[in-house]
Design an enzyme around this catalytic site. Sequence first.
Site, PDB file in Angstrom:
ATOM      1  N   ASP A 351       4.184  14.242  10.510  1.00  0.00           N
ATOM      2  CA  ASP A 351       3.592  13.489   9.170  1.00  0.00           C
ATOM      3  C   ASP A 351       3.065  12.092   9.745  1.00  0.00           C
ATOM      4  O   ASP A 351       3.239  11.954  10.837  1.00  0.00           O
ATOM      5  CB  ASP A 351       5.065  13.260   8.628  1.00  0.00           C
ATOM      6  CG  ASP A 351       4.919  12.652   7.183  1.00  0.00           C
ATOM      7  OD1 ASP A 351       3.801  12.756   6.524  1.00  0.00           O
ATOM      8  OD2 ASP A 351       5.621  12.083   6.627  1.00  0.00           O
ATOM      9  N   LYS A 486      -8.135 -11.769  -7.667  1.00  0.00           N
ATOM     10  CA  LYS A 486      -8.371 -10.452  -6.600  1.00  0.00           C
ATOM     11  C   LYS A 486      -8.167  -9.174  -7.059  1.00  0.00           C
ATOM     12  O   LYS A 486      -7.652  -9.162  -8.248  1.00  0.00           O
ATOM     13  CB  LYS A 486      -7.230 -10.697  -5.555  1.00  0.00           C
ATOM     14  CG  LYS A 486      -5.748 -10.296  -5.672  1.00  0.00           C
ATOM     15  CD  LYS A 486      -5.029  -9.929  -4.409  1.00  0.00           C
ATOM     16  CE  LYS A 486      -3.823  -9.298  -4.656  1.00  0.00           C
ATOM     17  NZ  LYS A 486      -2.758  -9.880  -4.339  1.00  0.00           N
TER      18      LYS A 486
END
Lengths: 1001, 344
Positions: A351, A486
């Site tokens: 993983d 942002k």
Amino acid sequence: MGKKKDVASLKGDIEITEHTLPLDDLCRQLRTCPLKGLSHAWAKVMSEKEGPNRLTPPKTTPQWVIFIRNVFSYFGILLWIGAILCFIAYAIQASSSETASKDNLWLGLVLTIVVLITGIFSFYQESKSSAIMESFKDLVPQYARVIREGQRLTLKAEEVTIGDLVEVQLGDRIPADIRIVEAKSFKVDNSSLTGESEAQSRGPDCTNENPLETKNLAFFSTNAVEGTAKGIVIRIGDNTVMGRIAGLVSGLDSGETPIAKEIAHFIHIITVVAFGLALALLAAAIALRYHWLDGVIFFIGIIVAWVPEGLLATVTVCLTLTAKRMAKKNCLVKNLEAVETLGSTSAICSDKTGTLTQNRMTVSHLWVEGGIVDAKLNDDCTSVGVAGYNKRDGYQKLVRIAALCSTAEFKGGQDSSVPVMKRDVAGDASEAAILKFVELAEGSAAKIRERFPKICEIPFNSSDKFQLSIHANNMTDKGCHLLVMKGAPERILERCSTIMTNQGEVAMNDKALDAFHDAYLELGSLGERVLGFCDLPLPSCDYPIGYNFNSEEPNFPLTELRFVGLISMLDPPRPTVPDAVAKCRSAGVRVIMVTGDHPITAKAIAKSVGIISPENETIEDIANRLGVPLSEVSPESASAAVVHGGELKELSETELDNVLRNYSEIVFARTSPQQKLQIVEALQKQGAIVAVTGDGVNDSPALKKADIGVAMGITGSDVSKQAADMILLDDNFSTIVAGVEEGRLIFDNLKKSIAYTLTSKIPEVSPFLFFILFDIPLALGSVTILCIDLGTDMVPAISLAYEKSESDIMLRSPRDPKRDRLVNERLISVAYGQVGMIQAVAGFFVYFIIMAENGFLPQDLYGIRPRWESRAVNDLEDSYGQEWTYVARKKLEYTCHTAFFVAIVIVQWADVIICKTRRLSLWDQGMGNWVLNFGLVFETAVAAFLSYTPGMDVALRMQPLKFVWWLPPLPFAVLIMLYDEVRRWLIRRQPGGWVEMETYY
Amino acid sequence: MVDPKSKKYSSPSKSANNGFKEFLYNTKDGTVMGRTGSSWGKIILFYIIFYAGLASFFCLNFYIFYLTLNMDEPKFQLDESLIGTNPGLGFRPMPDPDRSPDSTLIWFRRNVPSDYLFWSKQLEVFVDETDTGKKDAGSVNLQACTLDNDKRATSITACQVKVDNLEYCNKNNAFGFSRGEPCILIKLNKIYGWVPEPYGFDERDRFSEAQLRDDLDKEIREKHMPVDLKYHILNETRGLDPNTKNFDSHRRMLLSTVWINCDGENVADTENIGQINYYPFRGIAGYYFPFLKQQGYQSPFILVELKNPMPGVVINVECKAFARNVKPDRLARLATTHFEILID
């Protein structure tokens, strides 16, 4: 049968289409309403039809069945057969003679006890780690809020049925698979399903065909982490995505471990040897005109004598020791046999998140004033270097925005001694990363925030994709406010009219735009998450101190802002991982990344840790480099591949096979749990021994199916830990490498241990053969055999588990399970045919010496057995004319047994020393194994104890020996050492030569 | 580029699975049990050489050991050897060891020659062998020893075992078996260098009657010596003529006898056993000892005649030997022998 079919159907991918239907159609289909929910009556009908909304517990194996299975393992059965044969032999003897020796009875009992104790031991080990379904139960929510006929009801989660309109809010577990009809800044944590730790926003729009990716589905047992939502239940219980995984996990069979196969093979070999020899003996006995019943007793005797009584315990202890040692290296083994599996592993499906990476977003690059800056964390993680940019105006501004335009904060109560990177942050992963960056780069984010107190803010929302705040400026008394923003870079750029460059603030132009796009692309291709930052000082004339900023209906500019720069983040690989991957590579273990993450991110991480090595390219890379379309690149020219879950879905079994065969370096991205399983199975079909790492519930089917499933100890879900065979306590991929090393070492050492243990079988069995074939008094009794197998041999055999490896075992390929067996004919040939024979001769040497010194010369022993064994004969004449009573000569015989026993102990010194190495000279290997050295002393002490302790003559028929009788085996011990040293020298001198072919095990 | 491991993943050769037949003889590879002819040849040759070498190593070692042995006397003797210093007792005739190896039952029908000859023949052979042994080797090393002639076994010479004074126990009447009055031969086990210690001598090796009585009473207490044997020994001692010139050595020799007593094992057996006679003498005379592997050494024995044993019942007979350094031990069968008699 039915179960198998079920599992097969579960392996298919989930087919959910409800999310693509128009809401009205769906409601009509389910006879529900997105406002009022089901009618009570219809809910009842559905409830009866669909059953309760819960996971069906699998049929659990009763404890006693598990116990029986443990007691009757391969090895166990061998010992059981031995024990039963002993009892049969005793019954035959007892029925034919009143004074029958009870040896067989005792032997049978000892075998039974040995097998029971070892069985109980492994049962105890195993029972600690079952109950997979138990952990799934914890995932199921208790209650659910449902709207039926417009009324809000709180029902048990079990009572929820298809078509129900449910309401969820942050903190809830989703009670079923639902299609969202209404959401307010709703976010779910899908990590248990997909492995992605980032919370994901959900809303009513269908954004993807793939049910796992679309925004309008939320799944059973996942957590709502933000906001509220209403949804229509489309799947319940076992039919939910999670339910299918649970069903899959409990329905999968992980199959036999490689070591279990090896042990079965080993038992097969010694059974063949034992039966062959026993049959030959039976034939000989009949030819020698023994009574057939005696023949049967002999037959049984040989088979029983051939059973390595102590080996089961030895193997179990060796594995346990290795398991302990691995636990110290943060590798917790749940199933003892899995200890070795890692050593045989030829492929690791890893993983990504948390295993290869740190599972911690970190700022990696800045783009400021037209240049990409590496945000390098220095070695002790106390500051960040930005390569000379820190005095630049653009950089200063970017950091200021980064500090201000954020809702993240360090959680209270952490003192400054905690390293910044390790501090807990309240807020999402990106903001936390930025906060930490600011803290490290500028010393303190709080100081900046103090200087610019926040006055107003607009939180992030998924349609506008920006976040904004307005700050006062305490530094100047002009009352100049600062607006900071942002968000997604292209959205931010749209709102800007100027841009900070190295010439200062300039109006947006094509050149600047190109530079922006190049940087954005480049950072994106690194698999990084990029955020754009802009600001605008608000003129004090228009926005004086005390100006009432309104965030609901913005009364301030949202466009014509000043673009300052980009910050990109990624979840960086763990520092030790590239090294570990390289080690796997040199150890011939291929590492395949299987992740639920995006292909670009996955590929970037794969490249940075070396899963895709720098010199290798994917088809896409080649196409890019040559500037030709994908279709023109021949697949053979690439050796690496990134396979998307969507593509994987289209591949047939053989195609997947080809992919795995043709590409040495593969990354699977966006894979579903079922696909992970599919990959594991395809690898296994090719003969690979597969290790799978994973932490989510989604990984558990693959974990279960893998030859060895490795779960993460810190981030891993309980379900994954239950399904796994091994748990990495530090979640670190490089721990697996340590595990591989230990696994390979124990395999080698088990070989040595078995070679050692088997060798003494020859000196143990040959006295019985001579007794029958040459009619000489028995040279070694069954009690003494047990003393060797369960006494003196045990510690040295176990001590071989502590032997260090002969060469760098991480530089050779994983063993070929078909050719490189634990026990092979060469091991048998050396142990039985060569060293064992020398040992037997040593034993008989002592035997003949003691007999001769007491008056029975070898030539007179031949044929003496019937009179020797007769209780009626009280005056048996020896070679010197002396006459021996039955008791006196039996005492002599038992003295011989004891001396033969001591002789075996002494030649076993030599044996354990030669078993330390299979190829190297003892000179190079050294005697540094102190457990083994202790074993040598220990077995000698046990032998002396058994021989000299008063009362042993009654208890075990051991007699005290004259000191000189310890000496005759010594020349044979020396012979064994010399012989084997020469053998190994020949193996080293002529690699692949005859000696290696015939004797290297 | 091809995955370097792809070879490994390719389907394995099927030879392993083609069954036992192919294992025995594989026509394709020409292998028998997994090996070709030359492979078999090499491995067989290797093992021949290996075992030959091992055998030579053993022989060399054993030869060196053999040099430490003396063929004339055992390396370990008496207490050093496991044979010990308490000799066992043996009896003849014995049942057929092939048919009943552990049996000690002497079972026969009077007046049925096929029955009793099996037993009496054994005694005949034993006695005859002793007799012929005397004739063969007697000229050199055997001497006729008596209690009073001062001839004793030495390291070279041994004493003749007389077979002419066995009275009723002779082969002409089938050692009494034909009449149901069987003679059983009792012999003491030979132990190299062992000599019986006489009764009646104190630490300074001086004889006194009081010491003799003390010794015998002690034997009765500690070794369950039958009281009548005590009187038998006392009578024999008293019966010596003190005036003969070698009276002392005569008496010493008499008291060095290993006395033998047979009786029923249990009370019922004692009742059934009837009268017991010992020929030629109720013990084995001391001059036969020590046994030092003298050439022609004959194992001394006596014959125990059961004069009127009860027919039709199994009689357990136990014979014990007594001397100062002989201690009957029923469990270890030391100085003790046991047999059963059944006369039909």
